[in-house]
Every structure is written in C-alpha cells, then in structure tokens.
Scaffold this active site. Structure first.
Site, PDB file in Angstrom:
ATOM      1  N   ARG A  52       0.837  -1.208   0.000  1.00 57.58           N
ATOM      2  CA  ARG A  52       0.000   0.000   0.000  1.00 57.58           C
ATOM      3  C   ARG A  52       0.867   1.250   0.000  1.00 57.58           C
ATOM      4  NH1 ARG A  52      -4.563   0.576   4.593  1.00 57.58           N
ATOM      5  NH2 ARG A  52      -2.770   1.106   5.891  1.00 57.58           N
ATOM      6  N   LYS A 151      -2.650   6.822   1.174  1.00 52.89           N
ATOM      7  CA  LYS A 151      -2.483   7.184   2.585  1.00 52.89           C
ATOM      8  C   LYS A 151      -1.420   8.278   2.634  1.00 52.89           C
ATOM      9  CE  LYS A 151      -2.291   4.829   7.036  1.00 52.89           C
ATOM     10  NZ  LYS A 151      -3.364   5.616   7.650  1.00 52.89           N
ATOM     11  N   GLU A 184     -16.303   6.208   5.349  1.00 56.23           N
ATOM     12  CA  GLU A 184     -15.553   5.551   6.427  1.00 56.23           C
ATOM     13  C   GLU A 184     -15.455   6.515   7.597  1.00 56.23           C
ATOM     14  OE1 GLU A 184     -11.447   4.856   5.336  1.00 56.23           O
ATOM     15  OE2 GLU A 184     -11.350   6.713   4.198  1.00 56.23           O
TER      16      GLU A 184
HETATM   17  N1  PMP Z   1      -9.359   4.696   6.899  1.00 54.23           N
HETATM   18  C1  PMP Z   1      -8.493   5.685   7.201  1.00 54.23           C
HETATM   19  C2  PMP Z   1      -8.771   7.042   6.717  1.00 54.23           C
HETATM   20  C3  PMP Z   1      -7.340   5.404   7.964  1.00 54.23           C
HETATM   21  O1  PMP Z   1      -6.480   6.369   8.271  1.00 54.23           O
HETATM   22  C4  PMP Z   1      -7.130   4.088   8.423  1.00 54.23           C
HETATM   23  C5  PMP Z   1      -5.938   3.777   9.299  1.00 54.23           C
HETATM   24  N2  PMP Z   1      -4.797   3.511   8.546  1.00 54.23           N
HETATM   25  C6  PMP Z   1      -8.054   3.094   8.073  1.00 54.23           C
HETATM   26  C7  PMP Z   1      -9.154   3.438   7.308  1.00 54.23           C
HETATM   27  C8  PMP Z   1      -7.851   1.668   8.495  1.00 54.23           C
HETATM   28  O2  PMP Z   1      -6.815   1.087   7.755  1.00 54.23           O
HETATM   29  P1  PMP Z   1      -5.899  -0.070   8.365  1.00 54.23           P
HETATM   30  O3  PMP Z   1      -6.819  -1.185   8.733  1.00 54.23           O
HETATM   31  O4  PMP Z   1      -4.985  -0.431   7.259  1.00 54.23           O
HETATM   32  O5  PMP Z   1      -5.213   0.494   9.544  1.00 54.23           O
END
Ligand code: PMP
Length: 288
Positions: A52, A151, A184
């Site tokens: 990622r 990200k 989300e």
């Molecule tokens: N959405 C956002 C905006 C985030 O910052 C995160 C945290 N990284 C997640 C979802 C969850 O992703 P992950 O399970 O990879 O931590």
C-alpha cells in the site's frame, strides 16, 4: 537507552530525530505513510502495508529511495533495535527538501522515517460497551480530488471530521462521500451487519482500503458470513443489527449508537464479538 528513530539510514534518539523545515512533507503534506502493528514481535501483514505504501507513492509520483525488501528490513530492524514486541510502527516517506514552491523536481531526495513505539491501546470500555459516533458535515475527499486510497501525509480532511466528533463529545466520526453515501471514519473503516451478512462501503465509495478491513473480510469468509462491498446509506447504518469499525490501532471496535440512534439493541452484537475474537487470534498466529 531511549527510543531510537530511523531517519534516512541512521538511528537517532527520539529528541534528535528531525527533518528540515524545507521538507515538502511539512510544507505541503507531500508524502505517504503507513500505520502498522507488531504482535509478539511479529509484524502483522507487513507485505500488505509495504504494498500500500508503494502504491500510494506511485500514485503521487514519489519515488521511494529504498526497494520494498529494504523497507521491510528497516521496519523489522527498528523494532528489534528498540526491543519492542507489541508495538505501533509509523513508516513515512516524505517528498524531501525542496524550494518554497510545489515543484517536485526540486526535491531530489525523499526522506524515509520509521518510528516504533509502544502501542496506546483504546480503552477497554470501547470494546465492552461500544462506541457512540456521529455523522459529520466534513465530507471524505472524493475519487475526483485526492485519491482516498492514497495514505498521504495530508490528513487535514480527516482531522476536520475528527474535530467535529470531539466537539460533539464522541471519539469517532462517520464521513460521507460527495454523494452522501457512507465512506468511512477518520481513521477506521466501517462495517454493518444486517440479517447475518456483513456490509461495508466499497472502494468506489471513497475509502482507504484498510488492511484490517481486508483481514476481517477474510475472517468473515472463513466463518461462513456473507460479505457485500457496496454503496451504504446512513439509513442502512441506522437500521443495522450491528455496526463496527476496523483499523490497525482499533482492531475491531463495536459501534452501538450512531447520530443518537441505538444500533440493534444498543450493545455490541454477536457477529462483532466473534470477528473481534477471531481477529485477535489471527494477529497472534500470523506474522510477517
Ligand atoms: N481509513 C483511514 C482514513 C485510515 O487512516 C485508516 C488507518 N490507517 C483506516 C481506514 C484503516 O486502515 P488499516 O486497517 O490499514 O489500519
């Protein structure tokens, strides 16, 4: 010995781990990052996090000066140096130093930073009683603006949503996309349970594709729970049997109230509890 932080090939004491004020990561939020966890010294899904990170970098035309294998080693070496077993890992790549303009060509050396620290766990009460959350007015950045899958270091959109939640006295916010569908939360993905099935906003709803989300979808498959990735409305959340959030820090955390509507019977539900248990087993049995 204090905590050691990796910056561009060297380890520094926490207080000495610094980057320049000319770094475009600071000037413009120009860079990418990952939040990763290790359990019992084993990094959970490091391969996926690295993938990622490189995909985020590719999308913003940031050339990471280390190969993926080298990046994995930076993570495991930093953890080992700090003798951390259950840890939170923050891996960052910034655009590096440049001039006071947006031109990426003036930034010849991206910086790589790896911070490992003990994990600040969410309060037990969140898991036992569930969270109360609200929908906020700050919309999640759309597919037509900055790719939600990236990200990036530019988290202001999520921060504004988090401020709204905190102002309302709740710890998390549901963010909608430009169409008014559920996207989300500020640092977590969202799931609902309806008639025994798991439903979660799809990638086109404008989400970060969470590593925890993917693991939970896999676990649901193993448990024989059907999963739908699609557009989700607020109405569906209000009328769901269960709701929960997933994220590296949160793992699987129940939501029991959304915009003052109790979800299901207002208590963490059985599907949520099963998936949390299975997830906690998974992180201890699987390692990079
Ligand atoms: N959405 C956002 C905006 C985030 O910052 C995160 C945290 N990284 C997640 C979802 C969850 O992703 P992950 O399970 O990879 O931590």
């Amino acid at each position: 010995m204090g905590l050691k932080v990796y910056v561009d090939g060297e380890y520094y004491e926490k207080a000495d781990a610094k980057i320049s004020v000319f770094d475009h990561g600071l000037l413009y939020g120009d860079g990418v990052f990952e939040g990763i966890r290790s359990y019992g010294g084993k990094v959970f899904r490091l391969e996926e996090h690295i993938k990622r990170l490189y995909n985020s970098a590719k999308a913003i035309m940031l050339k990471i000066p280390v190969a993926p294998e080298g990046m994995k080693k930076i993570v495991t070496d930093t953890l080992a140096l700090n003798e951390l077993s259950d840890a939170y890992i923050r891996l960052l790549v910034t655009r590096g130093c440049g001039t006071l303009g947006l031109d990426i060509n003036k930034c010849p050396s991206p910086s790589v930073i790896c911070i490992t620290d003990s994990i600040a766990l969410y309060p037990r009460e969140f898991y036992e009683n569930g969270l109360k959350v609200i929908t906020v007015s700050t919309r999640r950045i759309g597919l037509g603006t900055l790719f939600p899958q990236v990200k990036s270091l530019n988290y202001l959109n999520n921060i504004l949503a988090k401020i709204e939640a905190m102002n309302a006295g709740v710890p998390e916010a549901i963010m909608l996309n430009a169409n008014g569908a559920v996207a989300e939360c500020t640092g977590d993905n969202i799931f609902i349970v309806k008639a025994g099935a798991l439903i979660t906003p799809d990638v086109n709803s404008g989400i970060l594709e969470g590593i925890t989300r993917a693991a939970v979808i896999e676990l649901a498959g193993r448990e024989g729970i059907p999963v739908e990735e699609r557009t989700v409305s607020r109405y569906e959340v209000f009328t769901a049997d269960e709701c929960f959030l997933t994220g590296t820090a949160a793992e699987v955390v129940p939501v029991v109230n959304v915009d003052c509507r109790p979800i299901g019977d207002g208590k963490p539900g059985p599907v949520t509890r099963t998936l949390l248990k299975k997830f906690q087993e998974l992180v201890r049995t699987e390692g990079a």
